[in-house]
Design a protein around this motif. Structure first.
Motif, PDB file in Angstrom:
ATOM      1  N   TRP A 148       7.344   7.380  -3.483  1.00 43.24           N
ATOM      2  CA  TRP A 148       7.114   6.337  -2.886  1.00 43.24           C
ATOM      3  C   TRP A 148       7.404   6.824  -1.574  1.00 43.24           C
ATOM      4  CZ3 TRP A 148      10.185   0.994  -2.655  1.00 43.24           C
ATOM      5  CH2 TRP A 148       9.255   0.212  -1.696  1.00 43.24           C
ATOM      6  N   ASN A 149       6.179   7.032  -0.669  1.00 38.07           N
ATOM      7  CA  ASN A 149       6.484   7.528   0.560  1.00 38.07           C
ATOM      8  C   ASN A 149       5.079   7.935   1.146  1.00 38.07           C
ATOM      9  OD1 ASN A 149       7.496   9.085   2.828  1.00 38.07           O
ATOM     10  ND2 ASN A 149       8.310  10.803   1.880  1.00 38.07           N
ATOM     11  N   SER A 150       4.850   6.690   1.879  1.00 38.31           N
ATOM     12  CA  SER A 150       3.590   6.986   2.749  1.00 38.31           C
ATOM     13  C   SER A 150       4.040   6.578   4.442  1.00 38.31           C
ATOM     14  CB  SER A 150       2.561   5.828   2.473  1.00 38.31           C
ATOM     15  OG  SER A 150       3.079   4.560   2.545  1.00 38.31           O
ATOM     16  N   LEU A 151       5.244   6.955   4.703  1.00 36.10           N
ATOM     17  CA  LEU A 151       5.974   6.545   6.068  1.00 36.10           C
ATOM     18  C   LEU A 151       5.176   7.130   7.162  1.00 36.10           C
ATOM     19  CD1 LEU A 151       9.450   6.338   5.393  1.00 36.10           C
ATOM     20  CD2 LEU A 151       8.258   4.779   6.470  1.00 36.10           C
ATOM     21  N   HIS A 152       4.862   8.614   7.016  1.00 39.55           N
ATOM     22  CA  HIS A 152       4.304   9.450   8.062  1.00 39.55           C
ATOM     23  C   HIS A 152       2.807   8.723   8.517  1.00 39.55           C
ATOM     24  CE1 HIS A 152       4.199  13.122  10.345  1.00 39.55           C
ATOM     25  NE2 HIS A 152       2.862  13.216  10.401  1.00 39.55           N
ATOM     26  N   GLU A 153       2.149   8.699   7.516  1.00 33.50           N
ATOM     27  CA  GLU A 153       0.529   8.072   7.631  1.00 33.50           C
ATOM     28  C   GLU A 153       0.688   6.737   8.253  1.00 33.50           C
ATOM     29  OE1 GLU A 153       0.787  11.295   4.927  1.00 33.50           O
ATOM     30  OE2 GLU A 153       1.856   9.533   4.986  1.00 33.50           O
ATOM     31  N   ALA A 154       1.734   5.933   7.744  1.00 31.66           N
ATOM     32  CA  ALA A 154       1.751   4.736   8.024  1.00 31.66           C
ATOM     33  C   ALA A 154       2.161   4.279   9.404  1.00 31.66           C
ATOM     34  CB  ALA A 154       2.832   3.546   7.209  1.00 31.66           C
ATOM     35  N   LEU A 155       3.297   5.138   9.897  1.00 33.06           N
ATOM     36  CA  LEU A 155       3.608   5.121  11.203  1.00 33.06           C
ATOM     37  C   LEU A 155       2.480   5.762  12.519  1.00 33.06           C
ATOM     38  CD1 LEU A 155       7.072   6.606  10.930  1.00 33.06           C
ATOM     39  CD2 LEU A 155       6.853   4.393  11.691  1.00 33.06           C
ATOM     40  N   ILE A 156       1.626   6.381  11.824  1.00 33.95           N
ATOM     41  CA  ILE A 156       0.754   7.099  12.920  1.00 33.95           C
ATOM     42  C   ILE A 156      -0.333   5.949  12.983  1.00 33.95           C
ATOM     43  CG2 ILE A 156      -1.330   8.592  12.951  1.00 33.95           C
ATOM     44  CD1 ILE A 156       0.346  10.678  11.601  1.00 33.95           C
ATOM     45  N   GLY A 157      -0.850   5.259  11.612  1.00 36.73           N
ATOM     46  CA  GLY A 157      -1.843   4.143  11.798  1.00 36.73           C
ATOM     47  C   GLY A 157      -1.278   3.058  12.513  1.00 36.73           C
TER      48      GLY A 157
END
Length: 381
Positions: A148-157
């Motif tokens: 459970w890890n979409s942090l990187h992409e979510a922060l960029i977005g």
């Protein structure tokens, strides 16, 4: 939810340091284990993660409703917030000054309802471990598993939603950060902001200058947009505090001023008042234990488990710390799960308004503090 043991990667220290996690050597090994411990991990089913995502989404919505309630009822007094800040916080909320991220700390054993312990809404850390380090560990050690890890992409977005590409963003932390954790988190945030198309400058809060009207870096460049890993309750007591608050009406900083109502543990009492007996909440009250015989007293502005007191009929456990003069939140004591003698706390991330990932800290004691180890997780079905 299972705790699984395994062999660390050869030269794991060099690996995580190459990926940015250098401060782990500065964290005291109070329980005889490193801060980053990949000799164990937690395994979840997809169903458990999907349930946790729903919990985080609902808690986030409830927190926004709590802010709206406090603003509309002028319920600032329970927070210990000075009266001169009530109107600026209200205006910040009415403008819906953009927010970036937060971390819900949850008690969860894989079977019952996850319980909200607290919300790190203004200056959450352990971001790099949650986003980058455990992802690369998964890729190396368990490439077929999920996480459970979409942090990187979510922060960029999210940065693309907050600021237009090409905008200059300053990012700051305090130079009193001896361990280097804050510097690491800000450096990572600068990286994701850069990937979102922003221009970035990294500095310390102590290097920010003010002429009473605006703020400037050491190169005398105007600071128009600022990400600060420095809590608002500290900012507002500084000599430049009033100027910083006044600046929010033009170019609000991230996190916004209204997050003072979420980063203060009085939030937990407001949530319990608004949503009594909610399955993901614990009874909580400001100023008094309200007749509870087993509870934990938390300083309203406490950090990293400092200044807490666990009271049970058979024992009292206290931690030292500089907090408490601001008042206390009394929350029903809900013991952390015991998994092979260790007690995990789940740090569930939200970016914007969307659940985005999980980081886990665990300790042998009952209170998670700044020496508790971070362990990775996987989704197994």
């Amino acid at each position: 939810m299972r705790r699984v043991t395994g062999q660390p990667r050869p030269d794991w220290e060099k690996t995580i340091e190459a990926q940015g996690l250098g401060f782990h050597r500065n964290v005291p090994q109070g329980e005889g284990r490193p801060y980053w411990d990949e000799s164990v991990h937690y395994a979840f089913t997809l169903g458990q993660v999907e349930d946790l995502e729903l919990v985080v989404s609902e808690l986030h919505d409830m927190c926004l409703q709590a802010v709206d309630h406090v603003v509309k009822t002028r319920g600032f007094a329970a927070y210990g917030i000075p009266e001169w800040l009530w109107r600026p916080i209200t205006r910040s909320w009415e403008r819906r000054d953009p927010h970036l991220f937060g971390r819900f700390d949850l008690c969860y054993d894989g079977t019952g309802h996850a319980k909200l312990l607290e919300y790190n809404a203004d200056t959450p850390t352990s971001l790099v471990e949650s986003s980058v380090i455990q992802w690369y560990w998964k890729q190396d050690a368990h490439p077929a598993a999920d996480q459970w890890n979409s942090l990187h992409e979510a922060l960029i977005g999210r940065w693309r939603e907050i600021l237009r590409p090409g905008t200059m963003l300053h990012l700051a932390h305090t130079d009193t950060d001896e361990a280097g954790e804050d510097a690491l988190n800000v450096a990572y945030m600068a990286d994701v902001a850069s990937q979102a198309g922003l221009q970035v400058r990294h500095l310390t809060m102590e290097a920010i200058g003010s002429d009473g009207r605006g703020f400037y870096d050491l190169g005398n460049h105007p600071i128009e947009h600022l990400f600060k890993l420095y809590p608002w309750e500290w900012v507002t007591t500084e000599g430049f505090g009033r100027a910083a608050v006044d600046a929010q009406s033009g170019q609000p900083w991230v996190e916004p001023l209204w997050k003072m109502l979420l980063s203060n543990k009085a939030l937990l009492a407001v949530l319990w008042e608004l949503y009594p007996d909610h399955p993901n909440l614990l009874p909580a009250y400001v100023g008094t234990p309200h007749g509870m015989t087993s509870y934990i007293a938390k300083p309203l502005l406490g950090r990293e488990g400092a200044g807490m007191r666990i009271v049970q009929p058979h024992q009292v456990i206290e931690t030292a710390g500089p907090y408490g003069a601001e008042g206390y939140l009394f929350q029903e004591f809900w013991p952390l799960p015991d998994v092979d003698g260790w007690h995990p706390v789940l740090g569930a991330w939200v970016v914007g308004d969307t659940p985005a990932g999980l980081g886990i800290r665990e300790t042998a004691g009952l209170i998670t503090d700044d020496t508790s180890s971070f362990v990775p997780h996987l989704i197994h079905d």
